[in-house]
Design an enzyme around this catalytic site. Structure first.
Site, PDB file in Angstrom:
ATOM      1  CG  ASN A 260      -4.456   7.758  -4.930  1.00 50.98           C
ATOM      2  OD1 ASN A 260      -3.516   6.976  -5.093  1.00 50.98           O
ATOM      3  ND2 ASN A 260      -4.552   8.528  -3.873  1.00 50.98           N
TER       4      ASN A 260
ATOM      5  CG  LEU B  32       4.888   4.638  -6.014  1.00 51.12           C
ATOM      6  CD1 LEU B  32       5.461   3.603  -6.976  1.00 51.12           C
ATOM      7  CD2 LEU B  32       5.925   5.007  -4.962  1.00 51.12           C
ATOM      8  NE  ARG B  33       0.639  11.383  -3.364  1.00 53.32           N
ATOM      9  CZ  ARG B  33      -0.442  10.949  -2.728  1.00 53.32           C
ATOM     10  NH1 ARG B  33      -1.381  10.277  -3.375  1.00 53.32           N
ATOM     11  NH2 ARG B  33      -0.602  11.164  -1.440  1.00 53.32           N
TER      12      ARG B  33
ATOM     13  CG  ASP C 220      -2.216   4.975   3.369  1.00 56.38           C
ATOM     14  OD1 ASP C 220      -2.083   5.248   2.155  1.00 56.38           O
ATOM     15  OD2 ASP C 220      -3.151   5.405   4.066  1.00 56.38           O
TER      16      ASP C 220
ATOM     17  CG  HIS D 253     -10.119   4.390   1.732  1.00 58.04           C
ATOM     18  ND1 HIS D 253      -9.012   5.171   1.924  1.00 58.04           N
ATOM     19  CD2 HIS D 253     -11.137   5.050   2.327  1.00 58.04           C
ATOM     20  CE1 HIS D 253      -9.347   6.259   2.613  1.00 58.04           C
ATOM     21  NE2 HIS D 253     -10.639   6.218   2.867  1.00 58.04           N
TER      22      HIS D 253
ATOM     23  CG  HIS E 226      -5.888   2.422   5.313  1.00 62.79           C
ATOM     24  ND1 HIS E 226      -7.263   2.387   5.334  1.00 62.79           N
ATOM     25  CD2 HIS E 226      -5.544   3.092   4.185  1.00 62.79           C
ATOM     26  CE1 HIS E 226      -7.729   3.008   4.264  1.00 62.79           C
ATOM     27  NE2 HIS E 226      -6.698   3.433   3.552  1.00 62.79           N
TER      28      HIS E 226
ATOM     29  CG  PHE F  23      -7.230  13.254   4.841  1.00 64.44           C
ATOM     30  CD1 PHE F  23      -7.520  13.129   6.185  1.00 64.44           C
ATOM     31  CD2 PHE F  23      -8.120  13.948   4.032  1.00 64.44           C
ATOM     32  CE1 PHE F  23      -8.689  13.672   6.721  1.00 64.44           C
ATOM     33  CE2 PHE F  23      -9.290  14.495   4.551  1.00 64.44           C
ATOM     34  CZ  PHE F  23      -9.567  14.357   5.904  1.00 64.44           C
TER      35      PHE F  23
ATOM     36  CG  ASP G 190      -6.160   3.670  -0.907  1.00 64.37           C
ATOM     37  OD1 ASP G 190      -6.841   3.439   0.100  1.00 64.37           O
ATOM     38  OD2 ASP G 190      -5.083   4.280  -0.889  1.00 64.37           O
TER      39      ASP G 190
ATOM     40  CG  HIS H 215      -2.023   1.007   1.147  1.00 66.18           C
ATOM     41  ND1 HIS H 215      -3.263   0.801   1.691  1.00 66.18           N
ATOM     42  CD2 HIS H 215      -2.080   2.246   0.584  1.00 66.18           C
ATOM     43  CE1 HIS H 215      -4.031   1.852   1.473  1.00 66.18           C
ATOM     44  NE2 HIS H 215      -3.328   2.760   0.809  1.00 66.18           N
TER      45      HIS H 215
END
Lengths: 308, 430
Positions: B95, B64-65, B306, B180, B233, B324, B153, B61
């Site tokens: 995401n 890496l953007r 995460d 999630h 999580h 977050f 997620d 989890h």
């Protein structure tokens, strides 16, 4: 656990102050109370000091109160209404404050819509910050002036029964008052619609109880503090204005249940017919206008303590 | 291909239950053998004396953007942070911008990882198109392109019918569905755990029930569909009880916890430091106690970080305005050692399991073992030496960690991917 009230001796919250510090401010406030009369002479205690009032949320009353307090002590004031300045252009809070600090004021009085914004800045700046209200967290000078107003009418706060009524969950005034009154040994009764008065409030301090019926809350009260109904919070408790006033508005029949000489307080500005009736607002038990006058005196005491 | 002989370490391999002094030999990128007194003339030797030698750690989890949010993290920078944290395999959530909801994005991630990441990267595909919770994403095509699981997620799938259809498809493709768990109506506007602290701090609360409601819904749907279902999580004691119940009934259900959810509580939010803001929010001590019990008992299958990097300009804001998430790859092992092992709660064997075979089983990955023939991924760590985390030295592009300045007792020493030392405490990145 507690947030630090002490940047270079600013005032961030009531929660982290101890009773003796609060007592010292309240005692000193008495010295400034006569300053409001016509014999007022400008003091020079803070001569050469500059105080910035930085309001990210509009509040003429609190801002003017701080500015009068600062000027009566001889300080210069610079007023910045941040919602109309670069903040709305996306400048971050840190950048705004860095700009201000470069102007070298001696203290910043700030109001912000976000809880914890002054604590956030206090961690990044080396300037005393006075919290003039942060989100739904605290409004420490309001609690101080409320305590001064009670003490002008009662010898002590200890064991007084104080009912606080309204949207407690979203009220910074309520939170600061709960901490202060609890530290002074008052019996604090919180009352409002259930979703606006969460059970957890009872663990903010000693002597706090929760009631959902007005009659239970005001019975034998020495002080009834009404909170302003904040329309922007109404989505949390869908309730029409008339329904709210019917069940949580303060009316003469409620005051009949309270102690005979009970005080009615309100942080202002009041909504007549919404959280309290005109009869109550204008009755002799109302000390709402005394609160306003004490606002200046208590803020003088706070600024003197920080900058004097 | 790389070959390496790791000599003199204490090998812990949960897959074979091996726990003792041994050498590990990697030849041409694969585990050739492990045992006492191995000798391999002509092969580079790594002296692991005094260290634990374990299968390469797996983090199922991470964020890496890339693509789209490269100012916060890239596959390269995140991969490096993983290496420095002792991880040899990471699975990245979809995401990104655009979301990983089709085979083109999946292939892009796989390709970028091959070129730039020092560790293995497996993408996780989104459940729905654009992660909007409405229309199913191109799940089968993404599977062919290399995804190892599906998840929206960050955005739970609120529509139960959509989740059900996704579960049916995931089951047919042998993919795990990761949720999630958050009921968005219950959590709306919340910034921290709902409880005494949120009321005290004047911050809006995210009730535990927002997680519990979703876990219960999903467990019922997992039973209906027979999918392999995984709770990301997990943070509340009630959700854990429900997962335990589902497991006891033989459902194919697993869960992970993050180090921050067992190391710190919502008390830490008191400073309004936005590095304590994440979803799910930091909960209360009784949740931590339950999670640690679940780690001890085996109810919790994996530790996952995460890892959620955010650029300073976004994270350094008023608490209720900042995004977050916190970074976690570089501090996971140190926190786990301090909170779980040094306190005597679990053995090193169990710790290694939570970082290797545990997460590998959740997603049916080939990683997490030192069995001969497996890829030569090894994590070498130490269990005693104090070190202090300096977030300014992080390999991540972001700095949003609440653990800056914290001293840990033991942590990663060297990370070996397919026989190559990609990071070591002494020499840094290869």
């Amino acid at each position: 656990m507690t947030t630090s009230a002490a940047t270079p001796a600013g005032l961030l919250d009531i929660e982290s102050l101890d009773r003796s510090e609060i007592e010292a401010i309240l005692e000193r406030t008495r010295f400034f109370q006569p300053q409001g009369d016509e014999n007022f002479r400008r003091l020079e205690t803070l001569k050469g000091k500059s105080v910035v009032t930085l309001f990210f949320e509009a509040s003429t009353r609190t801002r003017v109160s701080f500015e009068i307090a600062a000027r009566r002590l001889g300080a210069d004031t610079i007023s910045i209404a941040a919602q109309s300045s670069s903040v709305s252009k996306g400048e971050s809070l840190v950048d705004t404050l860095n700009t201000l600090v470069a102007m070298r004021p001696h203290a910043i009085v700030m109001r912000h819509a976000a809880s914890g914004a002054p604590q956030f800045l206090a961690r990044h700046l080396k300037i005393p910050i006075v919290n003039a209200g942060d989100g739904t967290h605290e409004h420490p000078t309001q609690a101080l002036l409320d305590a001064r107003t009670i003490l002008d009418n009662r010898p002590s706060i200890e064991r007084l029964r104080v009912a606080i009524i309204g949207d407690i969950a979203h009220s910074r005034v309520a939170r600061s008052n709960i901490h202060l009154l609890s530290k002074f040994g008052a019996e604090v009764v919180l009352c409002g619609p259930p979703s606006l008065v969460p059970q957890e409030l009872a663990s903010l301090g000693n002597g706090i109880t929760i009631r959902y019926k007005m009659e239970d809350a005001v019975r034998d009260a020495d002080v009834v503090m009404m909170l302003r109904v904040q329309l922007e919070r109404q989505h949390e408790a869908p309730m029409s204005a008339s329904e709210y006033f019917r069940f949580y508005g303060l009316r003469p029949e409620h005051m009949a249940l309270a102690k005979p000489d009970a005080l009615v307080m309100h942080p202002g500005p009041i909504n007549r017919g919404r959280e309290l009736s005109s009869e109550v607002a204008d009755s002799k038990s109302s000390v709402i206008l005394n609160q306003v006058g004490n606002g200046i005196a208590v803020r003088m005491a706070v600024l003197e303590r920080i900058l004097g | 291909m790389n070959s390496l002989l790791i000599k003199g370490g204490h090998v812990i391999d949960p897959a074979t239950k091996f726990d003792g002094k041994a050498d590990v030999l990697i030849v041409d990128g694969k585990i050739a053998a492990f045992g006492a007194g191995l000798d391999a003339p002509g092969i580079e030797t790594y002296d692991a004396a005094g260290c634990i030698v374990a299968p390469g750690f797996v983090d199922i989890h991470v964020h890496l953007r890339e693509p789209g949010i490269e100012h916060a993290e890239t596959i390269e920078s995140g991969g490096r942070a993983a290496a420095a944290g002792g991880f040899t395999t990471i699975c990245c959530m979809p995401n990104t911008d655009p979301a990983n909801d089709n085979a083109t994005v999946t292939s892009y991630i796989v390709q970028r990882a091959k070129e730039f990441s020092p560790v293995h990267v497996y993408p996780i595909g989104s459940i729905t198109k654009g992660r909007k919770g409405e229309e199913l994403a191109a799940i089968q095509s993404m599977k062919e392109a290399g995804i190892v699981a599906i998840s929206d997620d960050g955005n739970p799938v609120m529509n139960a019918r959509v989740v059900r259809r996704a579960m049916e498809l995931a089951k047919s493709l042998n993919l795990t569905l990761i949720e999630h768990c958050e009921d968005l109506n219950l959590s709306a506007g919340g910034d921290m755990h709902e409880g005494v602290n949120s009321v005290r701090l004047g911050l809006r609360g995210i009730p535990s029930a927002s997680e519990d409601v979703m876990v219960s819904r999903d467990l019922l749907l997992a039973e209906l569909t027979g999918v392999r279902y995984h709770v990301a999580h997990l943070s509340t004691w009630r959700s854990l009880r429900m997962v335990e119940f589902a497991k006891s009934r033989g459902l194919s259900v697993t869960c992970e916890v993050t180090p921050h959810h067992f190391a710190i509580t919502d008390d830490d939010v008191s400073t309004y430091d936005s590095n304590y803001k994440m979803k799910p929010p930091l909960r209360e001590q009784n949740d931590i106690d339950a999670i640690i019990d679940g780690i001890v008992s085996g109810a919790i299958d994996a530790i996952a970080t995460d890892h959620a990097p955010h650029a300073g300009s976004e994270k350094m804001q008023e608490f209720e305005r900042c995004p977050f998430g916190i970074t976690g790859l570089e501090t996971a092992l140190g926190l786990s050692l301090d909170v779980l092992v040094h306190t005597g709660k679990i053995s090193l064997m169990r710790l290694v399991e939570l970082f290797t075979t545990g997460p590998s089983k959740v997603l049916d990955l080939p990683s997490g073992t030192l069995a001969p023939g497996a890829t030569g991924d090894v994590t070498i760590f130490d269990t005693t030496t104090p070190w202090t985390y300096d977030v300014q030295q992080s390999f991540s592009k972001s700095r949003n960690s609440p653990f800056h300045g914290r001293t840990f007792h033991g942590g990663p020493i060297a990370t070996i991917v397919a026989g190559k030392i990609v990071w070591s405490r002494t020499w840094g990145l290869a």
